[in-house]
Design an enzyme around this catalytic site. Structure first.
Site, PDB file in Angstrom:
ATOM      1  N   HIS A 170      -9.604   1.259   4.874  1.00 54.10           N
ATOM      2  CA  HIS A 170      -7.992   1.273   5.514  1.00 54.10           C
ATOM      3  C   HIS A 170      -8.211   2.485   6.908  1.00 54.10           C
ATOM      4  CE1 HIS A 170      -3.903   2.546   6.420  1.00 54.10           C
ATOM      5  NE2 HIS A 170      -3.536   1.348   5.716  1.00 54.10           N
ATOM      6  N   GLY A 229       3.110   2.232  10.979  1.00 53.84           N
ATOM      7  CA  GLY A 229       4.192   3.349  10.799  1.00 53.84           C
ATOM      8  C   GLY A 229       4.984   3.643  12.257  1.00 53.84           C
ATOM      9  N   GLU A 272      -6.892   4.617   7.559  1.00 52.93           N
ATOM     10  CA  GLU A 272      -6.496   6.363   7.414  1.00 52.93           C
ATOM     11  C   GLU A 272      -7.482   6.644   6.567  1.00 52.93           C
ATOM     12  OE1 GLU A 272      -2.782   5.686   5.207  1.00 52.93           O
ATOM     13  OE2 GLU A 272      -1.716   5.181   7.362  1.00 52.93           O
ATOM     14  N   GLU A 276      -4.915  -4.681  10.756  1.00 46.82           N
ATOM     15  CA  GLU A 276      -3.966  -3.723  10.816  1.00 46.82           C
ATOM     16  C   GLU A 276      -4.379  -2.910  12.326  1.00 46.82           C
ATOM     17  OE1 GLU A 276      -1.983  -2.675   6.751  1.00 46.82           O
ATOM     18  OE2 GLU A 276      -3.753  -1.172   7.467  1.00 46.82           O
ATOM     19  N   ASN A 296       0.915  -1.089  -0.148  1.00 49.04           N
ATOM     20  CA  ASN A 296       0.164  -0.145  -0.097  1.00 49.04           C
ATOM     21  C   ASN A 296       1.036   1.220   0.010  1.00 49.04           C
ATOM     22  OD1 ASN A 296      -1.812   1.955   0.636  1.00 49.04           O
ATOM     23  ND2 ASN A 296      -2.648   1.522   2.650  1.00 49.04           N
ATOM     24  N   LYS A 316       0.065   4.313  -0.153  1.00 49.42           N
ATOM     25  CA  LYS A 316      -0.662   5.313   0.228  1.00 49.42           C
ATOM     26  C   LYS A 316      -0.366   6.594  -0.746  1.00 49.42           C
ATOM     27  CE  LYS A 316      -0.241   3.293   4.853  1.00 49.42           C
ATOM     28  NZ  LYS A 316       0.011   3.509   6.176  1.00 49.42           N
ATOM     29  N   SER A 323       3.793  -1.981  10.244  1.00 54.66           N
ATOM     30  CA  SER A 323       5.236  -2.256  10.536  1.00 54.66           C
ATOM     31  C   SER A 323       5.689  -3.388  10.096  1.00 54.66           C
ATOM     32  CB  SER A 323       5.666  -1.810  12.001  1.00 54.66           C
ATOM     33  OG  SER A 323       5.008  -0.536  12.307  1.00 54.66           O
TER      34      SER A 323
HETATM   35  P1  13P Z   1       3.605   0.194   7.756  1.00 52.43           P
HETATM   36  O1  13P Z   1       3.707  -0.817   6.971  1.00 52.43           O
HETATM   37  O2  13P Z   1       4.008   1.699   7.051  1.00 52.43           O
HETATM   38  O3  13P Z   1       3.094   0.402   9.202  1.00 52.43           O
HETATM   39  O4  13P Z   1       1.799   0.645   6.992  1.00 52.43           O
HETATM   40  C1  13P Z   1       0.894  -0.317   7.225  1.00 52.43           C
HETATM   41  C2  13P Z   1      -0.170   0.170   6.514  1.00 52.43           C
HETATM   42  O5  13P Z   1      -1.028   0.826   6.898  1.00 52.43           O
HETATM   43  C3  13P Z   1      -0.650  -0.822   5.184  1.00 52.43           C
HETATM   44  O6  13P Z   1      -1.998  -0.637   4.856  1.00 52.43           O
END
Ligand code: 13P
Length: 249
Positions: free
Chosen positions: A93, A169, A95, A163, A8, A10, A207
């Protein structure tokens, strides 16, 4: 659905960076691992990535889709995604939920639209730090699942990404055994709430890197990974996919 390792990106990438990414990915991926992989760039780069990877088995997906089309300014429909050759989408997601206020019911509508159009879907769920600390993770996940999925007929075009919001992150992940137990719980809840008692694959996100991938992938109920930051580097993403292919189970 055999795709298990999903990147992903983003809101990252550029016309130039994407070319470098594909080169780095191809230089590092084992050919037997490619078919397990998908990457989800921003909408604007979907077509470029589909073109750049047209002769390899890497799937290209979107990070979201709208549940409908027509008078919905600024949105991208399932039809539009499928039109350019995109067959897989992330939905819900954290976010999108936090920054764009998407509800479980809106996410349900997206899921229904995707299913009606034979699009593969990765539904993201996950608890906040607050729920994690107060020991209410399972209740929270159960609510997300039942509000989005109750009485829907599911198929192997559907999977869940677990997640934990606090692991995204941050470098701070649950123990692999804890994730495994939560994935088993998620499978049981989906099985009992879907119309056709479907048990989905559940991948983990938060992560994930080439450093912790092996430990994660050796757990029985961790069926792959949704990778943010580490997927921005084609070589690192390929290494995680190689580790998945070589896992002990
Ligand atoms: P990270 O791997 O950067 O922690 O992000 C995970 C994520 O949100 C994947 O959709």
């Amino acid at each position: 659905m055999s795709i298990s390792i999903i990147g992903n990106w983003k809101s990252n990438g550029s016309l130039d960076l994407n070319k470098v990414w594909v080169k780095d990915f191809l230089n590092s991926i084992n050919s037997s691992a490619i078919q397990d992989t998908a990457v989800c760039p921003p909408f604007i780069y979907l077509e470029q990535m589909i073109d750049l990877t047209s002769d390899i088995d890497l799937s290209i997906g979107s990070q979201d889709i709208d549940s409908s089309n027509g008078a919905r300014t600024g949105s991208i429909s399932v039809d539009a995604c499928k039109d350019i050759g995109c067959t897989i989408s992330i939905i819900g997601h954290s976010e999108r939920r936090a920054l764009f206020h998407e509800s479980n019911l809106e996410i349900r509508d997206k899921l229904i639209a995707a299913h009606a159009n034979n699009m593969q879907v990765i539904l993201c769920i996950g608890e906040t730090k607050e729920h994690h600390l107060s020991g209410t993770t399972n209740d929270f996940l159960q609510n997300q699942i039942t509000e989005s999925l109750a009485n829907l007929e599911l198929s192997d075009r559907f999977m869940i990404a677990y997640e934990p919001v606090w692991a995204i992150g941050t470098g701070d992940t649950p123990q692999s055994s804890e994730i495994n137990a939560i994935h088993k719980f998620i499978k049981d809840i989906v099985q009992s709430s879907s119309k056709n008692n479907f048990t989905p694959n559940v991948i983990y996100g938060g992560s994930v890197s080439s450093k912790n991938a092996e430990v994660l992938f050796n757990e029985e109920h961790i069926d792959g990974a949704l990778i943010g930051g580490a997927s921005l580097n084609g070589k690192e993403f390929a290494q995680i996919a190689n580790i998945y292919k070589d896992r002990g189970i």
